[in-house]
Design an enzyme around this catalytic site. Structure first.
Site, PDB file in Angstrom:
ATOM      1  N   TYR A 149     -10.082  -5.353  -4.653  1.00 18.92           N
ATOM      2  CA  TYR A 149      -8.829  -6.696  -4.631  1.00 18.92           C
ATOM      3  C   TYR A 149      -7.274  -6.099  -4.268  1.00 18.92           C
ATOM      4  O   TYR A 149      -7.269  -5.900  -5.206  1.00 18.92           O
ATOM      5  CB  TYR A 149      -9.658  -7.798  -5.915  1.00 18.92           C
ATOM      6  CG  TYR A 149      -8.159  -9.477  -5.221  1.00 18.92           C
ATOM      7  CD1 TYR A 149      -8.609  -9.818  -4.201  1.00 18.92           C
ATOM      8  CD2 TYR A 149      -7.404  -8.986  -5.884  1.00 18.92           C
ATOM      9  CE1 TYR A 149      -7.789 -10.662  -3.436  1.00 18.92           C
ATOM     10  CE2 TYR A 149      -6.761  -9.981  -5.025  1.00 18.92           C
ATOM     11  CZ  TYR A 149      -6.561 -10.887  -4.608  1.00 18.92           C
ATOM     12  OH  TYR A 149      -5.910 -12.844  -4.474  1.00 18.92           O
ATOM     13  N   ASP A 244      -3.268   1.442  -6.293  1.00 14.13           N
ATOM     14  CA  ASP A 244      -2.706  -0.283  -6.836  1.00 14.13           C
ATOM     15  C   ASP A 244      -2.552  -0.417  -7.729  1.00 14.13           C
ATOM     16  O   ASP A 244      -3.897  -0.096  -8.973  1.00 14.13           O
ATOM     17  CB  ASP A 244      -3.759  -0.886  -5.704  1.00 14.13           C
ATOM     18  CG  ASP A 244      -3.718  -2.534  -6.030  1.00 14.13           C
ATOM     19  OD1 ASP A 244      -3.022  -2.614  -7.099  1.00 14.13           O
ATOM     20  OD2 ASP A 244      -4.334  -3.380  -5.475  1.00 14.13           O
ATOM     21  N   LYS A 272       1.875  -7.144 -13.077  1.00 13.34           N
ATOM     22  CA  LYS A 272       1.686  -7.514 -14.433  1.00 13.34           C
ATOM     23  C   LYS A 272       2.566  -7.334 -15.069  1.00 13.34           C
ATOM     24  O   LYS A 272       2.753  -7.526 -15.555  1.00 13.34           O
ATOM     25  CB  LYS A 272      -0.203  -6.798 -14.412  1.00 13.34           C
ATOM     26  CG  LYS A 272      -1.449  -7.189 -13.172  1.00 13.34           C
ATOM     27  CD  LYS A 272      -1.648  -8.779 -12.931  1.00 13.34           C
ATOM     28  CE  LYS A 272      -2.410  -8.977 -12.498  1.00 13.34           C
ATOM     29  NZ  LYS A 272      -3.270 -10.329 -11.884  1.00 13.34           N
TER      30      LYS A 272
END
Length: 437
Positions: A149, A244, A272
């Site tokens: 994802y 990623d 994050k």
């Protein structure tokens, strides 16, 4: 029987009102508990390793705002940095000194980043990175991995993991067929599947995007040679390798997964931890590629709130702490190993097949008798047992991610006592799943 020790009346009422006001009563799908059933908790405060819900229940947290809270909730250094920035203003729409500071720290820490651009979210970072890869190569096609994802950009909602897998929606309506055709799907940890896609689309693949440690089908680390093989394939075919690291960046090592495994991508996306609890993202990489971004080059990407002074202050404080505490990751790794070893000891004692996967300060418990290395082995694990386990833990004051397809996260605020508390709850919760099997 589970051991219900708390009331959830206010969370229940809030959720019923939220259902009228928001899709599914939430602002991000996995929060809705669709993967585990039941009513989601609403939260009012958090400190260190714990959160307090709307009914005043104190919960030991392994969600960590989905990996954000490496230092724990409401860390004093981050809180103080945000307060100082807030006193000076919330947004300038113009350059600020904080942007220079966080850029310097990111470049110092991440091996593959020579130049960096701040954005507002991980999704924005990944969308920008694949646009740059396509522009640099003149090729339209991107390879991603089943169960991976990368945010909710159109190009990524093909065989997606995380919340999409939880909801049973591997792709999304609204994504045009001709756009989806430019995304090819390989199997994680399977280099042969990647090579076959390159061979089947000669001179069309502009880039490969991968979570170097998958965190959106649970925590699934790379097998030896996988990342090195991706690097070699991209070099051979002239494609851009994108890591990623929105989740793994500053969570599995100070320099991200690329530092941990010694493989340098062409582009890296971050989020994050670099927000320190505020919304932020970034992408960066080789200077020749990043100089193609406007205003240096023709590849357009902009954002009014990019480099927001509150967000970069929080992120800089988090990165400064990492730089000042070189033993942080050894401690986090050891804490997770104690958690995993304890869980496997309990499951073996109860004759429950289980696998613990871990990288740095992220991990997952899978109810499976086979190693978990890819989407097929993740999806064949006992997700029904996980649902019962999740609620058993929640009833005993331990808050896990509400999906079998999400990684667990712990922080510098967690300690040995928290691990023992978690294992005691796990023993009781797993006994409950046995009784109801």
């Amino acid at each position: 029987m589970t051991h219900k020790t708390s009331t959830t009346q206010r969370s229940d009422r809030l959720f019923q009102e939220a259902l009228r006001l928001m899709p599914g009563g939430v602002n991000s799908p996995v929060r809705a508990f669709k993967g585990v059933g039941g009513t989601p908790r609403f939260f009012q405060s958090a400190q260190g390793a714990r959160m307090v819900d709307a009914d005043g229940n104190d919960l030991l947290d392994y969600v960590g705002s989905w990996g954000v809270m490496l230092l724990g909730h409401n860390h004093p250094s981050i809180r103080e940095a945000v307060a100082e920035a807030l006193a000076a203003g919330t947004s300038f729409g113009a350059p600020g000194a904080g942007e220079v500071d966080i850029a310097r720290r990111v470049i110092e820490l991440v091996p593959g980043i020579e130049v960096v651009r701040m954005v507002n979210s991980g999704t924005e970072a990944t969308m920008s990175a694949i646009r740059l890869a396509r522009a640099a190569t003149g090729r339209p096609t991107i390879i991603k991995f089943r169960g991976g994802y990368h945010g909710h950009g159109d190009a990524f909602l093909v065989e997606a993991g995380s919340g999409a897998a939880t909801l049973g929606v591997p792709s999304s309506p609204g994504v045009p067929d001709d756009l989806a055709a430019h995304t090819l799907v390989a199997e994680y940890n399977d280099l042969a599947s990647v090579e076959a896609l390159f061979d089947g689309a000669p001179d069309r693949v502009g880039g490969v995007i991968v979570e170097p440690v998958s965190g959106n089908m649970g925590c699934v680390p790379p097998v030896p040679g996988f990342l090195e093989g991706l690097r070699a394939l991209c070099d051979r075919h002239g494609a851009v390798l994108i890591f990623d690291e929105v989740m793994t960046g500053f969570r599995v090592a100070a320099g991200g997964a690329q530092a941990r495994y010694g493989v340098t991508p062409d582009l890296t996306t971050l989020g994050k931890v670099i927000g320190g609890g505020l919304p932020v993202g970034a992408y960066g990489g080789r200077e020749d590629l990043m100089r193609m971004i406007a205003p240096d080059g023709p590849v357009y990407q902009a954002g009014t709130l990019s480099g927001n002074p509150l967000a970069v202050a929080a992120g800089s404080a988090a990165l400064a702490y990492i730089q000042d505490h070189p033993g942080l990751y050894d401690d986090l790794e050891a804490l997770g190993a104690r958690l995993g070893q304890g869980l496997l000891s309990i499951t073996a004692e109860l004759d429950i097949p289980a696998v613990w996967n871990q990288a740095g300060a992220m991990g997952s418990l899978f109810f499976s008798s086979e190693p978990v290395t890819d989407w097929a082995s993740v999806s064949s694990s006992e997700t029904d047992r996980f649902s019962g386990f999740f609620h058993g833990m929640l009833d005993r004051g331990v808050y896990l991610p509400p999906s079998a397809y999400e990684a667990w996260f712990w922080s510098a605020a967690h300690d040995d006592h928290d691990i023992e508390t978690t294992l005691a709850a796990a023993r009781a919760a797993l006994k409950d799943t046995q009784a109801h099997a």
